[in-house]
Design an enzyme around this catalytic site. Sequence first.
Site, PDB file in Angstrom:
ATOM      1  N   GLU A  28      23.667  33.727  75.934  1.00  0.00           N
ATOM      2  CA  GLU A  28      22.242  33.516  75.709  1.00  0.00           C
ATOM      3  C   GLU A  28      21.383  34.240  76.743  1.00  0.00           C
ATOM      4  OE1 GLU A  28      20.504  29.759  73.851  1.00  0.00           O
ATOM      5  OE2 GLU A  28      20.118  29.467  75.992  1.00  0.00           O
ATOM      6  N   GLU A  34      21.298  37.774  75.787  1.00  0.00           N
ATOM      7  CA  GLU A  34      20.414  37.965  74.638  1.00  0.00           C
ATOM      8  C   GLU A  34      18.956  37.935  75.073  1.00  0.00           C
ATOM      9  OE1 GLU A  34      19.661  36.046  70.183  1.00  0.00           O
ATOM     10  OE2 GLU A  34      20.901  34.979  71.653  1.00  0.00           O
ATOM     11  N   CYS A  74      21.134  25.372  71.000  1.00  0.00           N
ATOM     12  CA  CYS A  74      22.332  24.520  71.120  1.00  0.00           C
ATOM     13  C   CYS A  74      22.134  23.136  70.522  1.00  0.00           C
ATOM     14  CB  CYS A  74      22.764  24.407  72.580  1.00  0.00           C
ATOM     15  SG  CYS A  74      21.492  23.787  73.677  1.00  0.00           S
ATOM     16  N   SER A 114      17.967  31.707  69.383  1.00  0.00           N
ATOM     17  CA  SER A 114      19.088  32.464  69.929  1.00  0.00           C
ATOM     18  C   SER A 114      20.247  32.416  68.946  1.00  0.00           C
ATOM     19  CB  SER A 114      19.524  31.867  71.269  1.00  0.00           C
ATOM     20  OG  SER A 114      20.764  32.402  71.671  1.00  0.00           O
ATOM     21  N   LYS A 174      25.470  16.651  65.694  1.00  0.00           N
ATOM     22  CA  LYS A 174      26.641  17.509  65.895  1.00  0.00           C
ATOM     23  C   LYS A 174      27.664  17.327  64.778  1.00  0.00           C
ATOM     24  CE  LYS A 174      25.721  19.709  69.750  1.00  0.00           C
ATOM     25  NZ  LYS A 174      25.645  21.188  69.796  1.00  0.00           N
ATOM     26  N   GLU A 178      26.482  19.778  62.320  1.00  0.00           N
ATOM     27  CA  GLU A 178      26.690  21.150  62.777  1.00  0.00           C
ATOM     28  C   GLU A 178      28.140  21.602  62.570  1.00  0.00           C
ATOM     29  OE1 GLU A 178      25.596  23.680  66.774  1.00  0.00           O
ATOM     30  OE2 GLU A 178      26.730  21.838  67.021  1.00  0.00           O
ATOM     31  N   GLU A 186      28.671  28.152  57.631  1.00  0.00           N
ATOM     32  CA  GLU A 186      28.284  29.442  58.211  1.00  0.00           C
ATOM     33  C   GLU A 186      28.472  29.505  59.724  1.00  0.00           C
ATOM     34  OE1 GLU A 186      26.115  28.607  54.446  1.00  0.00           O
ATOM     35  OE2 GLU A 186      26.352  27.510  56.340  1.00  0.00           O
ATOM     36  N   CYS A 245      19.932  15.601  75.681  1.00  0.00           N
ATOM     37  CA  CYS A 245      21.184  15.010  75.208  1.00  0.00           C
ATOM     38  C   CYS A 245      21.499  13.689  75.902  1.00  0.00           C
ATOM     39  CB  CYS A 245      22.341  15.986  75.416  1.00  0.00           C
ATOM     40  SG  CYS A 245      22.105  17.591  74.639  1.00  0.00           S
TER      41      CYS A 245
END
Length: 572
Positions: free
Chosen positions: A277, A280, A299, A319, A358, A361, A366, A503
């Site tokens: 990241e 990037e 994230c 990102s 999560k 996710e 994908e 979190c």
Amino acid sequence: MVTLTIDNKTVSVPANTTILDAARTVDIYIPTLCYLREINEVGSCRVCAVEVEGVDKLATACNTLVEHGMVVHTNTQRVRVTRKTNVELILSQHVDHCVTCVRSGNCSLQSLSKAMNIQSVPFRNEITERPWDPTLPILRDSTKCIKCLRCVSVCERIQSLGVWEVTGSGAHTTVRIRGGLRMNEASCALCGQCVTHCPVGALRERDDTETVFAALTDPTKEVVFQIAPAVRAAWGESLGLTPDQATEGRLAAAIRAMGVKHVFDTTFSADLTIMEESSELIQRLTAGDGSKLPLFTSCCPGWVRFVRSEYPEMAGNLSSAKSPQQMFGAVAKSYYAQKLDKAPEDIFCVSVMPCVAKKYEAEVPEVSDAAGQDVDVVLTTRELDRMLHAMQINVAALPEESFDSPLGRGSGAGIIFGVTGGVMEAALRTAYWRLTGQNPTPDAFQEIRGQNPWREATFSIGETTLRLAVVSGLASAHALMDALRAGQVDYDFIEVMACPGGCSGGGGQPIHDGEDYAQQRGNCLYQLDTHSTIRFSHENPDVQTLYDTFFDHPLSETAHHLLHTDQRKWTL
């Protein structure tokens, strides 16, 4: 100041104080059920009823303001009978299978019933059961809903999504998905804040513990666990462990005691996320294409779902780096599978996360590139604790153990991923190194720390000036995104976490009804960072080895294949 009398005690409090808060200043306890300070103060349950002299009707203490000379009685026979009757009425519409409820022992209604000595319900049961898809990450049991409206208020006021609504009246009042939609049709972030604020078991995460138990007894599976940073700050709370007992070393030992051979720290892949990241970020800053900025962290899957549904035109600013959870799954089923001389399909990857989203996710087609589903099962912190309870493990007696290598070593920068602002700070530490060739002082960017839901900062790194924003909670994210859309603010890099406090306050963390533990858990993570021998992601030797032997360098072709994703294509 307003002076009044509560249970024969003289009380002086500022104007606009509620009777409930005034009573608490002199240690007088008034029970509550639906009440959440500044979130849900509607008095719907009427459990906080009190008697005010000169007023015929009982008043709800949670939303009745004090008046000068007011005389309040909180424990008269009339008050006690009324409270008990109100709770009995609630119980008449609440299925009482307590021993099989996930909230048994941690249920506000259960505690109130016991405190009020309710041994039977004199009213006819009127319980309504509505269908719900059991495969969804968040489950709702309508037979347990007590119409306290907490989920409605939290979703509207804290997360600004308005997923839930109230319909009907009186005994026919019910809570449903707004507009009568199904859950998978709603613009829900799956953050789980409705779950952690539900006082009973009407809302919960899907329980995947039996799937993991089955994998542990399957001789064809190599079960690999990864533990998120925020879990270590909370896992001992529902197990009765003190902070000194609930160490990361004892956490690793507890999971091995369940029969898990490979126990890793997601902090390792948090460092990996930072490598990708931060690279990037620098690439976008130097590209000269303003349309690629600001760069959003990615994230948090709740935040990704929020952007996709509410601001789809800005999804390209996310990102492309996968979350630490998904990076770990990809590495476990490629690099680590090779080291074990196993096929990727033989690796069964379990994540322990502070998050309900999560679960979603991990199931997004994908996002997996190594083999089938890169992360097979996601457990919340609560589910892990339930597994430890189920296996009768005396966690407090276990000697501390280390996480496994080579995917188990993490830096302090990776640890603070679990607190709001932590991803940003970790990325800046490595971005500084990339731009200047030297490390900053580890705490150079602590200005972005704190619990304010929208924080801004500007830092100069060499010749580069970075305009930054950190947001936690989706209501604040909504405000920031609206300001961006209107051109009222301008940033280069933005961190967003769906849950207030990050979190640490995630929807999968242990529940303490009416209390917010996010800040103290976050402080724990900052302390762990301070005492870490490695405080920069780029100095993690296991990450360095992984690039030297497998990925070559950040943003390489292999890294792009396994460590990056296009959230615009995710199945919602």
